[in-house]
Design a protein around this motif. Structure first.
Motif, mmCIF file in Angstrom:
data_model
loop_
_atom_site.group_PDB
_atom_site.id
_atom_site.type_symbol
_atom_site.label_atom_id
_atom_site.label_comp_id
_atom_site.label_asym_id
_atom_site.label_seq_id
_atom_site.Cartn_x
_atom_site.Cartn_y
_atom_site.Cartn_z
ATOM 1 N N GLU A 141 4.215 -17.552 9.583
ATOM 2 C CA GLU A 141 4.197 -16.705 10.765
ATOM 3 C C GLU A 141 4.868 -15.380 10.322
ATOM 4 O O GLU A 141 4.067 -14.111 10.378
ATOM 5 N N LEU A 142 6.099 -15.488 9.683
ATOM 6 C CA LEU A 142 6.778 -14.280 9.206
ATOM 7 C C LEU A 142 5.852 -13.748 8.125
ATOM 8 O O LEU A 142 6.051 -12.392 7.850
ATOM 9 N N ALA A 143 5.098 -14.531 7.167
ATOM 10 C CA ALA A 143 4.333 -13.766 6.256
ATOM 11 C C ALA A 143 3.031 -13.181 6.581
ATOM 12 O O ALA A 143 2.714 -12.038 6.405
ATOM 13 N N LEU A 144 2.703 -13.484 7.720
ATOM 14 C CA LEU A 144 1.430 -13.077 8.454
ATOM 15 C C LEU A 144 1.945 -11.559 9.168
ATOM 16 O O LEU A 144 1.335 -10.592 9.053
ATOM 17 N N VAL A 145 3.061 -11.500 9.745
ATOM 18 C CA VAL A 145 3.804 -10.336 10.182
ATOM 19 C C VAL A 145 3.888 -9.493 9.368
ATOM 20 O O VAL A 145 3.581 -8.228 9.503
ATOM 21 N N ALA A 146 4.373 -9.848 8.364
ATOM 22 C CA ALA A 146 4.571 -8.855 6.981
ATOM 23 C C ALA A 146 3.501 -8.503 6.464
ATOM 24 O O ALA A 146 3.270 -7.102 6.288
ATOM 25 N N LEU A 147 2.193 -8.964 6.401
ATOM 26 C CA LEU A 147 0.882 -8.656 6.075
ATOM 27 C C LEU A 147 0.430 -7.513 6.961
ATOM 28 O O LEU A 147 -0.074 -6.449 6.523
ATOM 29 N N ALA A 148 0.672 -7.743 8.333
ATOM 30 C CA ALA A 148 0.061 -6.858 9.319
ATOM 31 C C ALA A 148 1.099 -5.466 9.269
ATOM 32 O O ALA A 148 0.253 -4.625 9.640
ATOM 33 N N HIS A 149 2.231 -5.498 8.642
ATOM 34 C CA HIS A 149 2.748 -4.258 8.709
ATOM 35 C C HIS A 149 2.854 -3.605 7.319
ATOM 36 O O HIS A 149 3.683 -2.661 7.093
ATOM 37 N N LEU A 150 1.787 -3.888 6.356
ATOM 38 C CA LEU A 150 1.733 -3.540 5.076
ATOM 39 C C LEU A 150 1.305 -1.886 5.496
ATOM 40 O O LEU A 150 0.142 -1.825 6.014
ATOM 41 N N GLN A 151 1.626 -1.016 4.512
ATOM 42 C CA GLN A 151 1.081 0.339 4.479
ATOM 43 C C GLN A 151 0.051 0.312 3.575
ATOM 44 O O GLN A 151 0.327 0.279 2.317
ATOM 45 N N ALA A 152 -1.169 0.408 4.010
ATOM 46 C CA ALA A 152 -2.303 0.460 2.876
ATOM 47 C C ALA A 152 -2.540 1.838 2.325
ATOM 48 O O ALA A 152 -3.248 2.441 3.147
ATOM 49 N N VAL A 153 -1.877 2.281 1.612
ATOM 50 C CA VAL A 153 -1.733 3.593 1.140
ATOM 51 C C VAL A 153 -2.309 3.393 -0.277
ATOM 52 O O VAL A 153 -2.455 2.555 -0.977
ATOM 53 N N PRO A 154 -2.830 4.527 -0.973
ATOM 54 C CA PRO A 154 -3.349 4.351 -2.373
ATOM 55 C C PRO A 154 -2.380 3.995 -3.206
ATOM 56 O O PRO A 154 -1.066 4.122 -3.107
ATOM 57 N N LEU A 155 -2.823 3.369 -4.360
ATOM 58 C CA LEU A 155 -1.854 2.947 -5.213
ATOM 59 C C LEU A 155 -1.152 3.856 -5.977
ATOM 60 O O LEU A 155 0.054 3.663 -6.236
ATOM 61 N N SER A 156 -1.916 5.198 -6.496
ATOM 62 C CA SER A 156 -1.233 5.959 -7.089
ATOM 63 C C SER A 156 -0.009 6.617 -6.036
ATOM 64 O O SER A 156 0.971 7.005 -6.600
#
Length: 410
Positions: free
Chosen positions: A367-382
């Motif tokens: 569950e902690l891993a899923l919460v971490a996924l949900a809080h990722l900042q999906a910004v461009p790689l550059s």
């Protein structure tokens, strides 16, 4: 009388049933799946009469080693070879081989006959030439199970056999065979069956048997078999029996094989990309209530993220071994995700997978891993790569340098 009649009918039906792995076993080289590099070499050797005294067929289980050994044994004694060096299956030699009554082929299972006495009995048989035909072929399956003394007793015969004797050794563990045996054999390495080849074979068998199917179900069976065609056919028979004459559906196949439906992963990934940890946790709770283990879920999620990553580029799209409609779903979701999000998500899931077994509270760990996924900042790689570069101090200018060229410090 009625009960007796029904029991007789059921017994006759059970006796007439032959598993697909035996019923559809290839009888010529051209029907062998995914091993063209080997079948072509063997056919050329038969045509040019460049047959080695000993062959070693090695590779994973269920990829055609014993099948190719039997076809080769039948081919070299065939009395009416076809133009492309295939057995005719109509001459006396081929028909006796197909019926299992050929005296020119001797098969030994080294898993249960691995002693020196067994090999000495084999060597004693080699002394007698064939009564009919040109060659006597000795097929030794699972040859790595022979003891060291048995290997040593076999060395001289393997190196200098009579002109009419040919040995075909098959094994799944080549590294267990002593080097003196390897040096006396022509070694053929069999490959795993590719998923598309396995699916095409399952389609052919389903049509032959009059079984309706969904293509997704066949892809699922192929993935579960992991490159072994015999395993794929065994699973196919099992799922067909489970379907009881009805259509072979993806849902029924995944339920019977206890495989997590890919729709769960699509829903959960969408929730994480939207920054919704609550929905992600609720979906994971559904998965647990369906009876799936947390580690099984994590492994499947990492595979799902990997599939999204390869779906973002047209050049890597062939790496996606799924049905066409599922491939479209992957492409649609991959278009909404950035590479940076997928890279970070894969790192989080890999760390979760690595430490899962050592965790005292495995559910909380996932569950902690899923919460971490949900809080990722999906910004461009550059943007991310630039932000992670540490700030460098400005280079000193000429005006601030206390030591100028041509001057001395006081």
């Amino acid at each position: 009388n009625l009960k007796r009649m029904l029991s007789c009918i059921s017994s006759e039906f059970m006796e007439s049933f032959v598993v697909s792995a035996r019923k559809y076993r290839p009888s010529v080289f051209g029907h062998v799946l995914g091993q063209s590099h080997i079948t072509t070499t063997l056919k050329n050797a038969v045509q040019r009469k460049h047959l080695a005294q000993a062959f070693l067929f090695c590779g994973p289980r269920g990829v055609g080693k014993t099948t190719c050994a039997r076809i080769l044994a039948k081919t070299i004694n065939c009395q009416q070879l076809t133009a492309d060096a295939e057995p005719c299956n109509v001459c006396a030699s081929c028909t006796s081989f197909n019926s299992g009554s050929s005296m020119n082929v001797y098969e030994l299972d080294a898993a249960s006959n691995n002693s020196v006495e067994d090999i000495r009995a084999l060597v004693e048989q080699v002394r007698y030439p064939p009564q009919s035909g040109q060659y006597k072929v000795y097929i030794i399956d699972e040859v790595h199970m022979l003891s060291n003394n048995a290997f040593n007793a076999f060395l001289k015969t393997l190196e200098e056999p009579p002109s009419y004797a040919i040995f075909i050794l098959a094994t799944t563990e080549k590294h267990k065979i002593i080097p003196t045996i390897l040096s006396r054999c022509q070694i053929f390495d069999f490959h795993r069956i590719q998923p598309q080849d396995s699916v095409q074979q399952l389609k052919h068998i389903a049509k032959q048997e009059g079984i309706a199917y969904e293509e997704e179900a066949l892809h699922l069976i192929s993935q579960k078999a992991d490159g072994a065609m015999r395993d794929a056919l065994s699973i196919f028979d099992l799922v067909v029996t489970f379907a009881a004459g009805q259509k072979l559906t993806y849902q029924a196949t995944s339920m019977h094989l206890h495989i997590l439906d890919h729709t769960y992963y699509f829903r959960l990934t969408a929730a994480c990309m939207q920054g919704d940890p609550s929905t992600a946790l609720l979906i994971y709770d559904e998965i647990r209530k369906a009876g799936f283990d947390g580690h099984h879920f994590i492994t499947g999620l990492s595979e799902h993220l990997r599939n999204l990553l390869v779906s973002q580029n047209a050049t890597t799209l062939p790496l996606l071994a799924v049905a066409e409609n599922v491939k479209e779903q992957y492409q649609a979701q991959a278009a909404q995700a950035t590479q940076d999000f997928l890279f970070k998500a894969l790192q989080i899931i890999q760390q979760c997978d690595l430490h899962y077994k050592n965790s005292n509270n495995q559910r909380l760990h996932v569950e902690l891993a899923l919460v971490a996924l949900a809080h990722l900042q999906a910004v461009p790689l550059s943007t991310t790569s630039e932000a992670t570069v540490p700030n460098k101090p400005p280079a000193p200018s000429a005006s601030t340098n206390p030591k100028q060229p041509g001057t001395t410090a006081k």
